[in-house]
Design an enzyme around this catalytic site. Structure first.
Site, PDB file in Angstrom:
ATOM      1  N   ASP A 199      38.498  15.233   2.428  1.00  0.00           N
ATOM      2  CA  ASP A 199      39.074  15.691   1.133  1.00  0.00           C
ATOM      3  C   ASP A 199      40.385  15.719   1.207  1.00  0.00           C
ATOM      4  O   ASP A 199      40.956  15.689   0.032  1.00  0.00           O
ATOM      5  CB  ASP A 199      38.657  17.348   0.657  1.00  0.00           C
TER       6      ASP A 199
ATOM      7  N   TYR B 158      41.341  12.092  14.893  1.00  0.00           N
ATOM      8  CA  TYR B 158      42.535  13.204  15.302  1.00  0.00           C
ATOM      9  C   TYR B 158      42.526  13.988  14.358  1.00  0.00           C
ATOM     10  O   TYR B 158      42.737  13.721  12.893  1.00  0.00           O
ATOM     11  CB  TYR B 158      43.940  12.418  15.530  1.00  0.00           C
ATOM     12  N   THR B 159      42.050  15.219  14.521  1.00  0.00           N
ATOM     13  CA  THR B 159      41.779  16.325  13.353  1.00  0.00           C
ATOM     14  C   THR B 159      42.792  17.300  13.300  1.00  0.00           C
ATOM     15  O   THR B 159      42.527  18.254  12.385  1.00  0.00           O
ATOM     16  CB  THR B 159      40.203  16.957  13.642  1.00  0.00           C
TER      17      THR B 159
ATOM     18  N   ILE C 277      37.819   4.470  21.249  1.00  0.00           N
ATOM     19  CA  ILE C 277      37.552   3.582  20.160  1.00  0.00           C
ATOM     20  C   ILE C 277      38.858   2.981  19.775  1.00  0.00           C
ATOM     21  O   ILE C 277      39.022   2.143  18.841  1.00  0.00           O
ATOM     22  CB  ILE C 277      37.165   4.222  18.918  1.00  0.00           C
TER      23      ILE C 277
ATOM     24  N   LYS D 243      43.624   8.953   7.370  1.00  0.00           N
ATOM     25  CA  LYS D 243      42.355   8.992   7.045  1.00  0.00           C
ATOM     26  C   LYS D 243      41.837   7.898   5.932  1.00  0.00           C
ATOM     27  O   LYS D 243      41.142   7.100   5.996  1.00  0.00           O
ATOM     28  CB  LYS D 243      41.530  10.268   6.817  1.00  0.00           C
TER      29      LYS D 243
ATOM     30  N   TYR E 156      47.847  13.348   8.423  1.00  0.00           N
ATOM     31  CA  TYR E 156      46.329  13.159   8.595  1.00  0.00           C
ATOM     32  C   TYR E 156      45.704  12.687   7.291  1.00  0.00           C
ATOM     33  O   TYR E 156      44.778  11.647   7.628  1.00  0.00           O
ATOM     34  CB  TYR E 156      45.921  14.635   8.718  1.00  0.00           C
TER      35      TYR E 156
END
Ligand code: NAP
Length: 292
Positions: free
Chosen positions: A105, A64-65, A40, A132, A128
């Site tokens: 969150d 990417y977590t 993507i 996001k 991160y």
């Protein structure tokens, strides 16, 4: 409207749960891709794929977590979490498709003492979380045809997550120290997958009930990571390991996490008539499907 749904990042926790559930919805046509089939971050590949497959809806589960890993991989993290959502949104705009994007969150700083609503101010504390939030903002600059679902503390039978780590570690060790002063809501990826399919059926495929925007989804109830771990060991009946509650200061994590990141879910429940299970019930359900 056609009912073709493209799922990106489909080999991850959420993608796998959607894949599992899709069998119950023969009226919906799903295309599952992951980075090997559709990267993507590659605008040309995304536009060629979208042009050829013409989905009505794209569910972006790719990300990417690794929250700590992100601190040392800023460029790559931004590419996947910030720029790729914009690429997907632009391709959706070209094809007149709807985008369902998943966020976190960790866009909040955790200074609140009450559950965060969709209108509350964001202020991420980590690379991160920043990436996001940037992804959310980039989607909004492209078009209005989106649903951004922020979720929290996700786990499932698949991939790397807190539940699987705790079980593996607890089997090896006599004690485990777990942070007891970060509060959130563990969320079973299968519940979120159910919610996404429900929204697709109730809203997006029904133009009269079309409700784009940001929504919060997390299992009901709250706990600390320590309480979460305690419940995992209770349900699995692992008694050989003792859990020790510690403070964030005692646990040297690379990324700073919010102390409180409970999401207020009234909007998603009210808008789509969705019931959300309590985290303890969902944890029990997940563990009963896992081979431990
Ligand atoms: N996990 C949580 O606790 C949590 C909490 C809040 C929000 N969320 C959000 O929920 C969503 C789903 O999370 P998850 O836990 O299901 O994630 P996950 O298990 O890490 O899965 C993400 C998937 O995306 C793939 N991917 C990475 N880069 C890609 C690319 N360039 N093109 C296509 N696919 C790519 C990954 O492949 P590789 O494994 O090969 O990299 C992986 O299969 C994410 O947006 C995440 O930010 C997660």
């Amino acid at each position: 409207m056609n009912s073709k749904i493209l799922v990106t990042g489909a080999n991850g926790q959420l993608g796998n749960e959607i894949r599992r559930l899709c069998r119950n919805f023969p009226g919906l046509e799903f295309i599952f891709t992951d980075v090997d089939m559709l990267d993507i971050t590659n605008p040309d590949a995304v536009s060629v794929f979208m042009e050829a497959s013409k989905p009505a809806i794209v569910v972006n589960c790719a990300a990417y977590t690794n929250v700590d890993g992100a601190e040392e991989n800023v460029k790559n993290v931004r590419k996947i979490n910030s720029l790729a959502p914009q690429v997907l949104a632009a391709a959706c705009a070209m094809q007149d498709a709807f985008l369902i994007h998943i966020s976190t969150d960790y866009v909040f700083d955790g200074e609140s003492t009450k559950p965060y609503t969709e209108e509350d101010e964001t202020n991420p504390t980590s690379v991160y979380g920043n990436s996001k939030l940037e992804g959310e903002e980039k989607i909004k600059t492209v078009f209005d045809n989106y649903l951004i679902i922020r979720t929290s503390w996700m786990y499932s039978e698949f991939g790397h997550n807190f539940v699987r780590s705790i079980i593996a570690l607890a089997k090896e060790r006599e004690t485990l120290s777990i942070v007891n002063d970060q509060i959130g809501s563990p969320t079973y990826a299968r519940d979120l997958a159910n919610c996404i399919i429900d929204i697709i059926i109730k809203s997006i495929l029904n133009p009269k009930a079309y409700l784009p925007g940001i929504y919060h989804y997390a299992n009901q109830g709250t706990c600390s990571w320590y309480e979460f771990a305690q419940e995992i060991l209770n349900i699995t009946d692992i008694k050989s390991c003792k859990l020790i509650p510690i403070s964030t200061d005692q646990y040297p994590a690379i990324a700073k996490r919010p102390k409180y990141s409970v999401l207020d879910t009234s909007k998603v429940r009210g808008s789509f008539g969705i019931g959300i299970p309590n985290w303890r019930d969902s944890l029990r359900e997940c563990l009963s499907s896992m081979r431990i």
